[in-house]
Design a protein around this motif. Structure first.
Motif, PDB file in Angstrom:
ATOM      1  N   THR A 180       3.470  -5.653   8.570  1.00 18.40           N
ATOM      2  CA  THR A 180       3.002  -4.829   7.451  1.00 18.40           C
ATOM      3  C   THR A 180       2.837  -5.729   6.233  1.00 18.40           C
ATOM      4  OG1 THR A 180       5.195  -4.269   6.578  1.00 18.40           O
ATOM      5  CG2 THR A 180       4.282  -2.827   8.310  1.00 18.40           C
TER       6      THR A 180
ATOM      7  N   ALA B  54       3.924  -4.990   3.369  1.00 19.19           N
ATOM      8  CA  ALA B  54       5.212  -4.986   2.677  1.00 19.19           C
ATOM      9  C   ALA B  54       6.107  -6.113   3.173  1.00 19.19           C
ATOM     10  CB  ALA B  54       5.907  -3.636   2.865  1.00 19.19           C
TER      11      ALA B  54
ATOM     12  N   ASP C  46      -2.144   1.369   7.509  1.00 18.34           N
ATOM     13  CA  ASP C  46      -0.858   1.401   6.809  1.00 18.34           C
ATOM     14  C   ASP C  46      -0.905   2.368   5.625  1.00 18.34           C
ATOM     15  OD1 ASP C  46       1.487   0.885   5.443  1.00 18.34           O
ATOM     16  OD2 ASP C  46       1.298  -1.294   5.546  1.00 18.34           O
TER      17      ASP C  46
ATOM     18  N   ALA D 187       0.994   2.624   3.194  1.00 24.18           N
ATOM     19  CA  ALA D 187       1.422   1.971   1.952  1.00 24.18           C
ATOM     20  C   ALA D 187       0.473   0.848   1.541  1.00 24.18           C
ATOM     21  CB  ALA D 187       2.835   1.407   2.127  1.00 24.18           C
TER      22      ALA D 187
ATOM     23  N   GLN E  90      -2.447   0.547  -0.129  1.00 20.22           N
ATOM     24  CA  GLN E  90      -2.928   0.425  -1.504  1.00 20.22           C
ATOM     25  C   GLN E  90      -1.833  -0.096  -2.438  1.00 20.22           C
ATOM     26  OE1 GLN E  90      -4.343   4.081  -3.290  1.00 20.22           O
ATOM     27  NE2 GLN E  90      -5.230   3.034  -5.049  1.00 20.22           N
ATOM     28  N   GLN E  91      -0.655   0.483  -2.368  1.00 17.98           N
ATOM     29  CA  GLN E  91       0.405   0.062  -3.278  1.00 17.98           C
ATOM     30  C   GLN E  91       0.839  -1.367  -3.000  1.00 17.98           C
ATOM     31  OE1 GLN E  91       3.148   3.222  -1.979  1.00 17.98           O
ATOM     32  NE2 GLN E  91       4.671   1.650  -1.534  1.00 17.98           N
ATOM     33  N   GLU E  92       0.800  -1.784  -1.724  1.00 17.02           N
ATOM     34  CA  GLU E  92       1.211  -3.146  -1.404  1.00 17.02           C
ATOM     35  C   GLU E  92       0.135  -4.164  -1.796  1.00 17.02           C
ATOM     36  OE1 GLU E  92       4.114  -4.318  -0.498  1.00 17.02           O
ATOM     37  OE2 GLU E  92       5.033  -2.339  -0.464  1.00 17.02           O
TER      38      GLU E  92
ATOM     39  N   ARG F  57       0.719  -4.580  -5.359  1.00 13.70           N
ATOM     40  CA  ARG F  57       1.949  -5.351  -5.550  1.00 13.70           C
ATOM     41  C   ARG F  57       1.686  -6.846  -5.421  1.00 13.70           C
ATOM     42  NH1 ARG F  57       6.760  -5.543  -1.139  1.00 13.70           N
ATOM     43  NH2 ARG F  57       8.137  -7.047  -2.183  1.00 13.70           N
TER      44      ARG F  57
END
Length: 269
Positions: A151, A153, A179, A181, A183-185, A188
């Motif tokens: 992932t 992340a 995944d 998550a 977009q947020q990763e 990040r």
């Protein structure tokens, strides 16, 4: 800026001389070189060949494959990664993509620890050579032998753990589109300056082979345009690298294929 880059593995039947001629004619301005294309060649001369044709060398593929149950094999993997760094420096590639590896006969946690140890060990050598390292998370279907980093992340966590400006991540839509998550990763790693590379293709439905049946952008179900928007919103302004493994496309006319890549890039990415 034309940000279309093609991996040499995408047009695997072409020699580097043919790549140098065909890519610019097809509107491709960047190239990521796979190490198999350099076998038996003068690497520095190969870099000059590509640059003289007007191509920017975006990265070298690939390093990694750190985990093994046997310490001697882990040492061999380190040695191979150091050679890859030397090759990247000689070629003039600013980045190596890391396919981190996994060992099916040990727990994933052990493989992940060995990956972290391996990257930390080669990082000073890469930094001295001014070559960055991009951790590429792979789809979980490859967690048996190809990568225990599955992932974004995990890749972000590992890059932050190592804490070097020379270690970041590569976002490949084929491996990460699923995944929740994502977009947020992406945001990040962008905010941390760790988003080093962006690879594109498509996931065919149905997929006929989990390794060798990637599609052109627009041929499958990956929301390539959406992910590209996230990547650019995260501050990434580098090349969009077309990386396609396809026995179907390798068996056809590579010059026609390059034209199709350019059209797919324009309309579907």
């Amino acid at each position: 800026m034309n940000r279309l880059c093609v991996h040499t593995i995408t047009t695997k039947p072409l020699s580097l001389e043919q790549v140098a001629e065909a890519y610019p004619k097809a509107g491709v301005s960047g190239v990521t070189v796979w190490r198999d294309a350099l076998e038996g060649r003068d690497i520095a001369a190969s870099g000059r060949l590509l640059r003289d044709a007007g191509l920017e060398i975006v990265s070298l593929c690939r390093g990694g494959f750190f985990p093994h149950t046997e310490p001697a094999k882990r040492k061999l993997a380190i040695a191979d990664n150091l050679r890859a760094i030397d090759e990247a420096a000689a070629l003039g590639a600013p980045l190596i993509v890391l396919v981190c590896g996994a060992a099916a006969d040990q727990p994933l946690e052990t493989s992940r620890r060995q990956i972290a140890e391996g990257i930390a060990e080669i990082e000073p050598y890469a930094r001295a050579a001014n070559v960055k390292l991009a951790i590429e998370p792979l789809h979980p279907m490859y967690a048996d032998t190809r990568s225990a980093i599955n992932t974004l992340a995990q890749a972000n966590d590992l890059a932050m753990q190592i804490g070097s400006g020379f270690v970041g991540v590569a976002v490949d839509v084929y491996h990460l589109w699923w995944d929740p998550a994502l977009q947020q990763e992406i945001y990040r790693c962008g905010s941390n300056g760790k988003l080093f590379a962006f690879h594109i293709c498509d996931w065919r439905v149905p997929t006929r082979d989990l390794l060798l049946d990637r599609g052109l952008m627009g041929e499958g179900c990956i929301p390539v345009k959406q992910i590209r928007q996230w990547v650019e919103a995260a501050g990434f302004d580098g090349y969009h690298e077309v990386e396609i493994f396809s026995t179907e496309y390798w068996s056809g006319d590579q010059y026609v294929f390059l034209e199709r890549i350019r059209e797919a890039y324009i309309h579907h990415s």
